[in-house]
Write an enzyme that holds these catalytic residues in place. Sequence first.
Site, PDB file in Angstrom:
ATOM      1  N   SER A 153       0.808  -1.218   0.000  1.00  7.82           N
ATOM      2  CA  SER A 153       0.000   0.000   0.000  1.00  7.82           C
ATOM      3  C   SER A 153       0.843   1.271   0.000  1.00  7.82           C
ATOM      4  O   SER A 153       0.322   2.361  -0.221  1.00  7.82           O
ATOM      5  CB  SER A 153      -0.942   0.023   1.216  1.00  7.82           C
ATOM      6  OG  SER A 153      -0.230   0.351   2.384  1.00  7.82           O
ATOM      7  N   LYS A 191       1.630   4.366   7.320  1.00  6.85           N
ATOM      8  CA  LYS A 191       0.823   5.198   6.426  1.00  6.85           C
ATOM      9  C   LYS A 191       1.216   6.667   6.560  1.00  6.85           C
ATOM     10  O   LYS A 191       1.868   7.079   7.515  1.00  6.85           O
ATOM     11  CB  LYS A 191      -0.668   5.071   6.766  1.00  6.85           C
ATOM     12  CG  LYS A 191      -1.279   3.709   6.522  1.00  6.85           C
ATOM     13  CD  LYS A 191      -1.449   3.412   5.049  1.00  6.85           C
ATOM     14  CE  LYS A 191      -2.136   2.073   4.816  1.00  6.85           C
ATOM     15  NZ  LYS A 191      -1.301   0.951   5.249  1.00  6.85           N
TER      16      LYS A 191
END
Length: 232
Positions: A153, A191
Amino acid sequence: MLTQKQHELLCFIDDRLKDSGVSPSFEEMKEALGLKSKSGIHRLISALEERDFIRRLPNRARALEVLKLPEGGVLEITPSNVVSLRPETPVREVVSNPAPAPAANNDVLEIPLHGRIAAGAPIEAMEGQSALSVPAALLGPGEHYALEVSGDSMIDAGILDGDFALIQKTEVARDGEIVVALIHEEEATLKYLRKDGGNVQLDPANAAYEPQRYGAGEVRIQGKMAGLLRRY
């Protein structure tokens, strides 16, 4: 001028080298000096290196050489808890004509490796006892640890599955920084941090994944990314 801890560490390293010919590990140094973390040992070694008492051999994680030792003087404890040598104290050279200390970017440090971190759906970040040898040039100030990346991701940020994320320990981060976020005190993920009022948004760097939104009380920052290590 050496602090008390610098003096203790220098003597401990010298005794171990004389006894076994092998430098003590950072864990052994930490226990010998009664410190809580290895980052304190890194700072002491750097200070001793700057004062030309020791040098670190390049490309070897546990190679220290003692260049000189305080000898023949009476150590004084100053009010600031600094150990200094009397002006007339001679210094015993352990090696003759020592080579200059290597540049910082040749130094190798050992930092804890705490398992795997998700760059995808959150997974548990496991506490581990292993260590990872890392070029000092990849790390900045502060205490660090490493996490192995799992998932894709963050691929558009150049972070690939199997990479090692080098994390600076902190509980605060700025908007837009890549962080280790612990969700519901159970799962951790890597993230981009986005703050939206009282909420927190964790953004991926891959269009195939959706941002994750949480209340501020549901997410705790455990560090921010300081570097990346990839093995081929």
